[in-house]
Design a protein around this motif. Structure first.
Motif, PDB file in Angstrom:
ATOM      1  N   ALA A  54       0.575  -1.030  -0.291  1.00  0.00           N
ATOM      2  CA  ALA A  54       0.156   0.213   0.056  1.00  0.00           C
ATOM      3  C   ALA A  54       0.843   1.583  -0.017  1.00  0.00           C
ATOM      4  N   PHE A  55       2.262   1.117   0.272  1.00  0.00           N
ATOM      5  CA  PHE A  55       3.096   1.694   0.551  1.00  0.00           C
ATOM      6  C   PHE A  55       3.146   2.964  -1.191  1.00  0.00           C
ATOM      7  N   HIS A  56       3.427   3.607  -1.273  1.00  0.00           N
ATOM      8  CA  HIS A  56       3.375   4.987  -2.674  1.00  0.00           C
ATOM      9  C   HIS A  56       5.102   4.997  -2.672  1.00  0.00           C
ATOM     10  N   ALA A  57       5.678   4.374  -2.965  1.00  0.00           N
ATOM     11  CA  ALA A  57       7.354   4.686  -2.933  1.00  0.00           C
ATOM     12  C   ALA A  57       7.350   5.443  -4.309  1.00  0.00           C
ATOM     13  N   LEU A  58       7.390   5.574  -5.413  1.00  0.00           N
ATOM     14  CA  LEU A  58       7.777   6.686  -6.182  1.00  0.00           C
ATOM     15  C   LEU A  58       6.115   7.126  -6.957  1.00  0.00           C
ATOM     16  N   ARG A  59       5.914   8.836  -6.861  1.00  0.00           N
ATOM     17  CA  ARG A  59       4.610   9.785  -7.418  1.00  0.00           C
ATOM     18  C   ARG A  59       5.177  10.044  -8.477  1.00  0.00           C
ATOM     19  N   ASP A  60       4.555   9.850  -9.768  1.00  0.00           N
ATOM     20  CA  ASP A  60       4.311  10.327 -10.925  1.00  0.00           C
ATOM     21  C   ASP A  60       5.892  10.852 -11.063  1.00  0.00           C
ATOM     22  N   ALA A 109      28.010  16.646  -4.409  1.00  0.00           N
ATOM     23  CA  ALA A 109      27.043  17.152  -5.496  1.00  0.00           C
ATOM     24  C   ALA A 109      27.529  18.338  -5.846  1.00  0.00           C
ATOM     25  N   ARG A 110      28.300  19.896  -4.906  1.00  0.00           N
ATOM     26  CA  ARG A 110      28.486  20.434  -4.950  1.00  0.00           C
ATOM     27  C   ARG A 110      29.423  20.954  -7.021  1.00  0.00           C
ATOM     28  N   GLU A 111      30.871  20.006  -6.612  1.00  0.00           N
ATOM     29  CA  GLU A 111      31.826  19.641  -7.101  1.00  0.00           C
ATOM     30  C   GLU A 111      31.583  19.649  -8.649  1.00  0.00           C
ATOM     31  N   VAL A 112      30.560  18.173  -8.389  1.00  0.00           N
ATOM     32  CA  VAL A 112      30.372  17.374  -9.723  1.00  0.00           C
ATOM     33  C   VAL A 112      29.529  17.792 -10.511  1.00  0.00           C
ATOM     34  N   ALA A 113      28.098  17.895  -9.855  1.00  0.00           N
ATOM     35  CA  ALA A 113      27.207  17.404 -10.629  1.00  0.00           C
ATOM     36  C   ALA A 113      26.194  19.237 -11.005  1.00  0.00           C
ATOM     37  N   ASP A 114      25.731  18.251 -12.609  1.00  0.00           N
ATOM     38  CA  ASP A 114      25.189  19.175 -13.296  1.00  0.00           C
ATOM     39  C   ASP A 114      23.772  19.717 -12.717  1.00  0.00           C
ATOM     40  N   ARG A 115      22.756  18.934 -11.828  1.00  0.00           N
ATOM     41  CA  ARG A 115      21.999  19.101 -12.012  1.00  0.00           C
ATOM     42  C   ARG A 115      21.711  18.062  -9.826  1.00  0.00           C
ATOM     43  N   VAL A 116      20.892  18.592  -9.346  1.00  0.00           N
ATOM     44  CA  VAL A 116      20.730  17.971  -7.731  1.00  0.00           C
ATOM     45  C   VAL A 116      19.041  17.795  -7.909  1.00  0.00           C
ATOM     46  N   ILE A 117      18.670  16.770  -7.524  1.00  0.00           N
ATOM     47  CA  ILE A 117      17.472  16.647  -7.254  1.00  0.00           C
ATOM     48  C   ILE A 117      17.366  16.340  -5.817  1.00  0.00           C
ATOM     49  N   PHE A 118      16.092  16.794  -5.110  1.00  0.00           N
ATOM     50  CA  PHE A 118      15.551  16.567  -4.147  1.00  0.00           C
ATOM     51  C   PHE A 118      14.313  15.501  -4.255  1.00  0.00           C
ATOM     52  N   MET A 119      14.228  14.547  -3.340  1.00  0.00           N
ATOM     53  CA  MET A 119      12.707  13.820  -3.343  1.00  0.00           C
ATOM     54  C   MET A 119      12.696  14.503  -1.942  1.00  0.00           C
ATOM     55  N   ASP A 120      11.141  14.198  -1.575  1.00  0.00           N
ATOM     56  CA  ASP A 120      10.300  13.637  -0.058  1.00  0.00           C
ATOM     57  C   ASP A 120       9.296  12.917  -1.051  1.00  0.00           C
ATOM     58  N   ALA A 121       9.276  11.537   0.190  1.00  0.00           N
ATOM     59  CA  ALA A 121       7.516  10.966   0.064  1.00  0.00           C
ATOM     60  C   ALA A 121       7.781  10.715  -1.653  1.00  0.00           C
ATOM     61  N   GLY A 122       8.556   9.866  -1.914  1.00  0.00           N
ATOM     62  CA  GLY A 122       8.279   9.227  -2.965  1.00  0.00           C
ATOM     63  C   GLY A 122       8.085  10.452  -4.527  1.00  0.00           C
ATOM     64  N   ALA A 123       8.065  11.605  -4.304  1.00  0.00           N
ATOM     65  CA  ALA A 123       7.694  12.887  -5.586  1.00  0.00           C
ATOM     66  C   ALA A 123       8.975  13.429  -5.213  1.00  0.00           C
TER      67      ALA A 123
END
Lengths: 375, 252
Positions: B25-31, B211-225
């Motif tokens: 029942a746990f919604h792990a990834l949302r849209d 993340a600062r040094e090499v990432a092109d983009r940083v994604i922040f996720m919370d509650a599957g979204a």
């Protein structure tokens, strides 16, 4: 006032290591006479040995009859084990009622088997892959042709009713071991399968076979197998208990293997999957090698149990080794007060040698496989 | 737009469209909608249980998504095993717990998949393995077993093992979380080197310096979204979302 700082500029000189071992006498004293309780125990054990060993040695060696034409000498009062009887009956113990002029065929089968098994089990041997192909692919049909006969190439048929003794015991044990290992692995995988039909069928087979005595399985194999099959397909009288023993051992093996599979962390499956391994390949290369290593003691335990359980085929009229010993001791030429004991001591030594060899071999494998690894 | 049948632009490595996943029942990834360009380095962060591991595990089929579409190098991930194997051949993965094979030497760990999956010649596979073991700076450990190496060394072997399959994309699932602090640096340096070489990388990590040094983009996720996606400078200096600010406040 001097500053309260101290910095060591030179390393401390290494100290002499303590003496590695004490003297032999010292070690003996420490292990056998350390305090009055240990001393008492040591003395008690020594007394017990003094009580048991002399009569045992007298019976087995000093008073034993080593050669005699018949049971006359063995029946003399005070005579020990009648090894002459064993020597005289050894051919019967080895071949059962296999016709004497054809017994060289059994010798060839046993010699070939011994060579192949040593080649296969000796981990440092060269080209073990070839040994495996020969043992699992070539050896069975060759042995069958030799033992059962192949009139087309001039080997007269020898009905399996005549086979017996060590030949039958080893045959049942080897077939049981060779069949139960792969079948047990398949059953263990089946039981863990996500497909309910497969999992229920495997669990059902394992639980039913484990839940009945081996003797029941043998009786069922003996009397019920022929009922299910058309008459001309009914398996040979020896093949029936052979199948029974193999299936019985498979059920036990399945549970041992399942224990090993359970010990493999999920990360191993995921690591294999992420590298592109399919189910069977990851099983063969990554999961099973680890799982089976974990349960070598359990596997060998099952093999040893299986080896001794082969004596039960006597129940359905097969003359295995123990049964031939049992029959030979009734021979009126040899019958006497020490004959039964001699026969059973010999049988015990035979089973012990094989079981102890398996046990030692498993320790060798365990040590070899853990060599040079961390943990 | 319908990617897939030849429609995907050639510079897209990964495309996720409306991906949803449940554990019971746990919604792990949302849209989840996400496009990763070839050569792009993406860092995924978020509180535990936010679905970041699940997100990258869906990309190589270790977790199956229940709705939406995922394309990896033009191949759609479906329940078809052939597609999954095809994708896994293009995607390397490094795990938190290394997942090296303890019964094989370091070299065998690195050659097993090239030999048996790619059908590479043994000698060639060994040469490739030694090349990558050199790259992660532990060629001298080739004949040892994983249990004899430190955590940081094991993780570098895991990276080399994945690289031996010559992947187009590398996924990292918290590669430094199980390591002692003094070993984090050596693994991060290896990853920075990989990023410099232009590898497409998706990295779940809490190492914000990385993340600062090499990432092109940083994604922040919370509650599957996915709550916020931004360039690292902007992500750290002016986070747009309240939850991002709260999260960064906790870990920085």
């Amino acid at each position: 006032m001097a500053a309260a700082i101290y910095v060591r500029r030179t390393g401390a000189a290494p100290r002499e290591a303590p003496p590695p071992t004490q003297s032999l006498a010292g070690r003996l004293r420490a292990s056998l006479f350390d305090g009055w309780r240990a001393s008492l125990l040591t003395i008690a054990v020594l007394a017990l040995l003094a009580l048991l060993l002399p009569p045992l040695l007298r019976f087995l060696i000093f008073d034993a009859v080593w050669s005699a034409p018949n049971g006359e000498l063995c029946r003399a009062p005070g005579a020990g084990a009648c090894w002459a009887f064993i020597a005289r009956k050894l051919p019967y113990f080895t071949y059962g009622s296999y016709p004497v002029p054809e017994r060289w065929r059994v010798d060839v089968v046993m010699a070939l088997g011994a060579v192949l098994i040593v080649w296969l089990l000796w981990l440092d041997a060269a080209r073990r892959r070839i040994a495996a192909v020969l043992f699992f692919g070539v050896y069975p049909p060759v042995s069958f042709a030799l033992l059962y006969g192949a009139p087309s190439i001039g080997l007269p048929r020898v009905d399996s009713d005549l086979w017996g003794g060590i030949l039958v015991s080893l045959l049942v044990a080897v077939v049981g071991i060779v069949v139960s290992m792969p079948l047990g692995i398949l059953l263990a995988l089946g039981r863990r399968s996500a497909l309910p039909a497969l999992s229920i069928a495997s669990a059902g087979f394992i639980e039913i076979v484990r839940g009945v005595p081996m003797i029941t399985v043998l009786f069922m194999a003996n009397t019920m197998l022929p009922l299910f099959l058309p008459e001309n397909l009914a398996p040979d009288r020896l093949a029936r208990p052979l199948i029974g023993v193999a299936l019985f051992a498979s059920a036990y093996m399945a549970e041992v293997v399942r224990g090993g599979l359970r010990a493999i962390p999920r990360g191993q499956y995921e690591g294999a999957a992420a590298l592109g391994f399919g189910f069977w390949r990851s099983l063969r290369l990554i999961i099973l090698p680890q799982a089976l290593r974990h349960v070598i003691p359990g596997i060998v335990n099952t093999f040893i149990g299986l080896f001794k359980d082969t004596t039960l085929v006597a129940i359905v009229g097969i003359f295995d080794f123990l049964r031939t010993v049992d029959a030979a001791r009734l021979d009126p030429i040899w019958a006497g007060p020490t004959i039964s004991t001699t026969g059973y001591v010999f049988a015990a030594m035979f089973y012990f040698v094989f079981c102890f060899a398996m046990s030692r071999y498993s320790l060798y494998v365990e040590r070899r496989l853990s060599r040079g690894r961390g943990h | 737009m319908q990617p897939g049948e030849g429609g995907a632009p050639h510079d897209i490595a990964i495309e996720m469209i409306g991906v949803n996943k449940w554990f019971g029942a746990f919604h792990a990834l949302r849209d989840i909608d996400l496009r990763v360009a070839r050569g792009e380095r993406i860092v995924v962060c978020g509180p535990s249980g936010s679905g970041k591991s699940t997100l990258i595990r869906c990309i190589n089929g270790l977790a199956a998504h229940e709705s939406g579409q995922i394309f990896v190098e033009g191949t759609e991930l479906t329940s078809d095993l052939r597609h999954i194997h095809e994708v896994r051949r293009e995607v390397g993965m490094v795990f938190q717990q290394f997942n090296l094979f303890p019964h094989l030497t370091i070299l065998e760990n690195c050659t097993l998949a090239p030999v048996h999956v790619l059908k590479m010649d043994r000698a060639e596979a060994a040469a490739v393995a030694m090349h990558y073991l050199g790259k992660v700076q532990i060629p001298e450990q080739a004949d040892k077993y994983p249990g004899q190496l430190s955590g940081g060394q094991q993780q570098r072997v895991a990276i080399a093992r994945a690289l031996c399959m010559n992947p187009k994309i590398m996924l990292f699932d918290e590669p430094t979380s199980a390591l002692d602090p003094e070993m984090v640096k050596e693994v991060l340096e290896t990853m920075v080197g990989l990023a410099r070489d232009g590898m497409t990388m998706l990295c779940v990590t809490h190492e914000m310096g990385f993340a600062r040094e090499v990432a092109d983009r940083v994604i922040f996720m919370d509650a599957g979204a996915i709550v916020e996606i931004n360039r690292p400078e902007a992500f750290f200096s002016e986070p747009q979302h309240e939850r991002t600010r709260a999260f960064l406040g906790q870990i920085l």
